[in-house]
Design a protein around this motif. Structure first.
Motif, PDB file in Angstrom:
ATOM      1  N   VAL A 105       0.838  -1.206   0.000  1.00 62.65           N
ATOM      2  CA  VAL A 105       0.000   0.000   0.000  1.00 62.65           C
ATOM      3  C   VAL A 105       0.871   1.254   0.000  1.00 62.65           C
ATOM      4  N   LEU A 106       1.901   1.244   0.824  1.00 58.13           N
ATOM      5  CA  LEU A 106       2.797   2.401   0.903  1.00 58.13           C
ATOM      6  C   LEU A 106       3.530   2.615  -0.418  1.00 58.13           C
ATOM      7  N   PHE A 107       3.875   1.521  -1.089  1.00 64.40           N
ATOM      8  CA  PHE A 107       4.530   1.638  -2.404  1.00 64.40           C
ATOM      9  C   PHE A 107       3.626   2.407  -3.368  1.00 64.40           C
ATOM     10  N   ILE A 108       2.358   2.050  -3.394  1.00 64.22           N
ATOM     11  CA  ILE A 108       1.440   2.748  -4.308  1.00 64.22           C
ATOM     12  C   ILE A 108       1.254   4.198  -3.878  1.00 64.22           C
ATOM     13  N   MET A 109       1.096   4.428  -2.573  1.00 65.78           N
ATOM     14  CA  MET A 109       0.849   5.792  -2.087  1.00 65.78           C
ATOM     15  C   MET A 109       2.024   6.722  -2.375  1.00 65.78           C
ATOM     16  N   LEU A 110       3.252   6.199  -2.251  1.00 61.63           N
ATOM     17  CA  LEU A 110       4.431   7.055  -2.372  1.00 61.63           C
ATOM     18  C   LEU A 110       5.053   7.044  -3.763  1.00 61.63           C
ATOM     19  N   VAL A 111       5.018   5.901  -4.434  1.00 60.38           N
ATOM     20  CA  VAL A 111       5.744   5.757  -5.699  1.00 60.38           C
ATOM     21  C   VAL A 111       4.831   5.916  -6.914  1.00 60.38           C
ATOM     22  N   VAL A 112       3.686   5.266  -6.897  1.00 56.25           N
ATOM     23  CA  VAL A 112       2.772   5.330  -8.060  1.00 56.25           C
ATOM     24  C   VAL A 112       1.372   5.724  -7.591  1.00 56.25           C
ATOM     25  N   PRO A 113       1.228   6.950  -7.062  1.00 57.33           N
ATOM     26  CA  PRO A 113      -0.074   7.351  -6.500  1.00 57.33           C
ATOM     27  C   PRO A 113      -1.212   7.363  -7.512  1.00 57.33           C
ATOM     28  N   ASP A 114      -0.874   7.422  -8.813  1.00 56.44           N
ATOM     29  CA  ASP A 114      -1.939   7.412  -9.824  1.00 56.44           C
ATOM     30  C   ASP A 114      -2.717   6.099  -9.833  1.00 56.44           C
ATOM     31  N   TYR A 115      -2.133   5.060  -9.237  1.00 54.05           N
ATOM     32  CA  TYR A 115      -2.788   3.748  -9.203  1.00 54.05           C
ATOM     33  C   TYR A 115      -3.418   3.472  -7.830  1.00 54.05           C
ATOM     34  N   SER A 116      -3.851   4.519  -7.158  1.00 53.37           N
ATOM     35  CA  SER A 116      -4.390   4.349  -5.803  1.00 53.37           C
ATOM     36  C   SER A 116      -5.645   3.477  -5.772  1.00 53.37           C
ATOM     37  N   TYR A 117      -6.341   3.380  -6.906  1.00 54.79           N
ATOM     38  CA  TYR A 117      -7.523   2.514  -6.940  1.00 54.79           C
ATOM     39  C   TYR A 117      -7.168   1.030  -6.782  1.00 54.79           C
ATOM     40  N   LEU A 118      -5.889   0.716  -6.925  1.00 47.15           N
ATOM     41  CA  LEU A 118      -5.449  -0.676  -6.758  1.00 47.15           C
ATOM     42  C   LEU A 118      -5.037  -0.996  -5.324  1.00 47.15           C
ATOM     43  N   ILE A 119      -5.181  -0.045  -4.417  1.00 48.44           N
ATOM     44  CA  ILE A 119      -4.691  -0.238  -3.045  1.00 48.44           C
ATOM     45  C   ILE A 119      -5.311  -1.461  -2.353  1.00 48.44           C
ATOM     46  N   PRO A 120      -6.646  -1.674  -2.395  1.00 48.97           N
ATOM     47  CA  PRO A 120      -7.187  -2.879  -1.719  1.00 48.97           C
ATOM     48  C   PRO A 120      -6.601  -4.166  -2.265  1.00 48.97           C
ATOM     49  N   LEU A 121      -6.493  -4.268  -3.609  1.00 51.37           N
ATOM     50  CA  LEU A 121      -5.920  -5.469  -4.208  1.00 51.37           C
ATOM     51  C   LEU A 121      -4.455  -5.628  -3.811  1.00 51.37           C
ATOM     52  N   ALA A 122      -3.721  -4.503  -3.837  1.00 51.80           N
ATOM     53  CA  ALA A 122      -2.308  -4.554  -3.460  1.00 51.80           C
ATOM     54  C   ALA A 122      -2.143  -5.002  -2.011  1.00 51.80           C
ATOM     55  N   ALA A 123      -3.037  -4.543  -1.135  1.00 47.99           N
ATOM     56  CA  ALA A 123      -2.951  -4.941   0.277  1.00 47.99           C
ATOM     57  C   ALA A 123      -3.165  -6.442   0.435  1.00 47.99           C
ATOM     58  N   ILE A 124      -4.139  -6.973  -0.295  1.00 47.85           N
ATOM     59  CA  ILE A 124      -4.395  -8.423  -0.200  1.00 47.85           C
ATOM     60  C   ILE A 124      -3.191  -9.206  -0.728  1.00 47.85           C
ATOM     61  N   ILE A 125      -2.606  -8.733  -1.844  1.00 48.94           N
ATOM     62  CA  ILE A 125      -1.426  -9.413  -2.388  1.00 48.94           C
ATOM     63  C   ILE A 125      -0.259  -9.333  -1.402  1.00 48.94           C
ATOM     64  N   GLY A 126      -0.034  -8.139  -0.847  1.00 50.00           N
ATOM     65  CA  GLY A 126       1.067  -7.982   0.112  1.00 50.00           C
ATOM     66  C   GLY A 126       0.887  -8.851   1.342  1.00 50.00           C
ATOM     67  N   GLY A 127      -0.331  -8.869   1.886  1.00 52.34           N
ATOM     68  CA  GLY A 127      -0.593  -9.731   3.046  1.00 52.34           C
ATOM     69  C   GLY A 127      -0.450 -11.192   2.697  1.00 52.34           C
ATOM     70  N   GLY A 128      -0.903 -11.560   1.475  1.00 54.76           N
ATOM     71  CA  GLY A 128      -0.781 -12.955   1.043  1.00 54.76           C
ATOM     72  C   GLY A 128       0.670 -13.377   0.871  1.00 54.76           C
ATOM     73  N   VAL A 129       1.477 -12.463   0.296  1.00 56.27           N
ATOM     74  CA  VAL A 129       2.906 -12.772   0.136  1.00 56.27           C
ATOM     75  C   VAL A 129       3.566 -12.968   1.503  1.00 56.27           C
ATOM     76  N   ALA A 130       3.220 -12.089   2.449  1.00 59.20           N
ATOM     77  CA  ALA A 130       3.790 -12.219   3.795  1.00 59.20           C
ATOM     78  C   ALA A 130       3.393 -13.553   4.427  1.00 59.20           C
ATOM     79  N   ALA A 131       2.107 -13.902   4.295  1.00 53.78           N
ATOM     80  CA  ALA A 131       1.652 -15.175   4.862  1.00 53.78           C
ATOM     81  C   ALA A 131       2.338 -16.355   4.171  1.00 53.78           C
ATOM     82  N   GLY A 132       2.503 -16.244   2.828  1.00 55.36           N
ATOM     83  CA  GLY A 132       3.201 -17.308   2.099  1.00 55.36           C
ATOM     84  C   GLY A 132       4.629 -17.475   2.573  1.00 55.36           C
TER      85      GLY A 132
END
Length: 331
Positions: A105-132
């Motif tokens: 989420v922070l990557f999108i907010m700071l680096v590619v803010p134009d893609y902020s609509y992807l934040i929920p999906l990015a959060a699920i992917i990030g959490g999933g990667v961490a759990a994996g």
């Protein structure tokens, strides 16, 4: 599995719901412009003045609703993780799930803010990667997954992603002020749009969690009982973990890192209604909403006009509570 739930414990759930309703009304009325209970109800019913209507419907009510959703999500996530790991110290924040979601989420907010609509999906992917990462590190051919290895792996993964968050913060320090409130788990500035975005995600997660009560109860009874019932322990743990990661990740995507709800609330629920997830999980949902709502209301009113994010309030309360559980021998 088919035991009757005592009336006393069911009454506790009803009491918690009533307390939550009272807390909602008090939270709506408290703030820089204070409203009495009668004025609050009158405004909700559409009979208040224009200023009160604006304050309630544009600022306070969305914030209250968001606290209810996020608190329930994190509490359910913690309760499921504690069933998976068979340890009362398990929590989305302590096992790396929240920080994994926060990194993306922070990557999108700071680096590619134009893609902020992807934040929920990015959060699920990030959490999933961490759990994996946690499960792959914890897995051994001999013995498969064990709760202790999962928790220790979670601590290591949490440290790695915590470092990544720090790295983003340094590299993009010029953009950090805009994300600072989010990083501290603040509900400030959220509107009804955030509530409507979070609501369907939360409902899906709650339904999945409530449908998993039987599996959580099987894990609670221990590995030997699960084997005797013909259950695949690894599959049970994986399915519950997916739901827990989902609930934590979508919450992080909206309000940032709010720790210890998933640790404190399920423990309180067990003390009050026991370890049976048939009542413990619904109780955790209600209690999670109540605890985060109280924390947020305290944070925005105790030192007004300064505002303390709910994540900081929970860290101040949850940290000592974590140490208390450790001294009791929870790990």
């Amino acid at each position: 599995m088919t035991q009757h739930i005592p009336n006393r414990k069911a009454a506790l759930l009803v009491t918690a719901c009533i307390m939550l309703g009272v807390a909602v009304l008090l939270s709506i009325g408290l703030g820089s412009v204070r409203l009495t209970l009668a004025e609050t109800i009158e405004t909700i019913l559409g009979h208040g003045d224009a200023a009160s209507q604006t304050i309630l419907w544009d600022i306070r009510i969305p914030r209250v609703f968001l606290a209810l959703l996020i608190g329930a999500n994190l509490a359910a996530s913690g309760a499921l993780l504690q069933a998976v790991m068979q340890n009362p110290l398990a929590d989305p924040g302590l096992t790396g799930v929240s920080s994994g979601a926060a990194v993306t989420v922070l990557f999108i907010m700071l680096v590619v803010p134009d893609y902020s609509y992807l934040i929920p999906l990015a959060a699920i992917i990030g959490g999933g990667v961490a759990a994996g990462m946690v499960y792959s590190m914890a897995w051994k051919k001999q013995g498969g997954l064990t709760p202790v290895r999962i928790i220790l792996s979670g601590v290591a993964v949490n440290a790695v992603f915590g470092g990544a968050i720090g790295l983003w913060s340094i590299l993009y320090s010029d953009k950090l002020p805009g994300a600072l409130q989010w990083m501290n788990g603040s509900l400030s500035g959220k509107g009804m749009g955030d509530v409507m975005m979070m609501l369907p995600y939360s409902i899906v997660g709650w339904i999945a969690a409530l449908l998993s009560i039987r599996q959580a109860n099987i894990l609670r009874l221990g590995e030997q009982v699960a084997h005797n019932l013909g259950q695949n322990l690894h599959r049970l743990r994986l399915s519950l973990s997916i739901i827990a990661v989902y609930l934590a990740a979508v919450s992080v995507s909206t309000v940032g890192l709010v720790g210890f709800i998933g640790l404190v609330v399920p423990h309180m629920a067990r003390m009050l209604v026991g370890s049976d997830y048939r009542l413990g999980l619904p109780f955790s949902l209600v209690l999670g909403s109540l605890v985060l709502l109280v924390a947020d209301t305290f944070g925005r009113t105790a030192f007004a006009p300064l505002e303390i994010p709910a994540g900081i309030v929970m860290a101040i309360v949850g940290g000592p509570y974590f140490l208390y559980l450790m001294r009791k021998g929870g790990m």
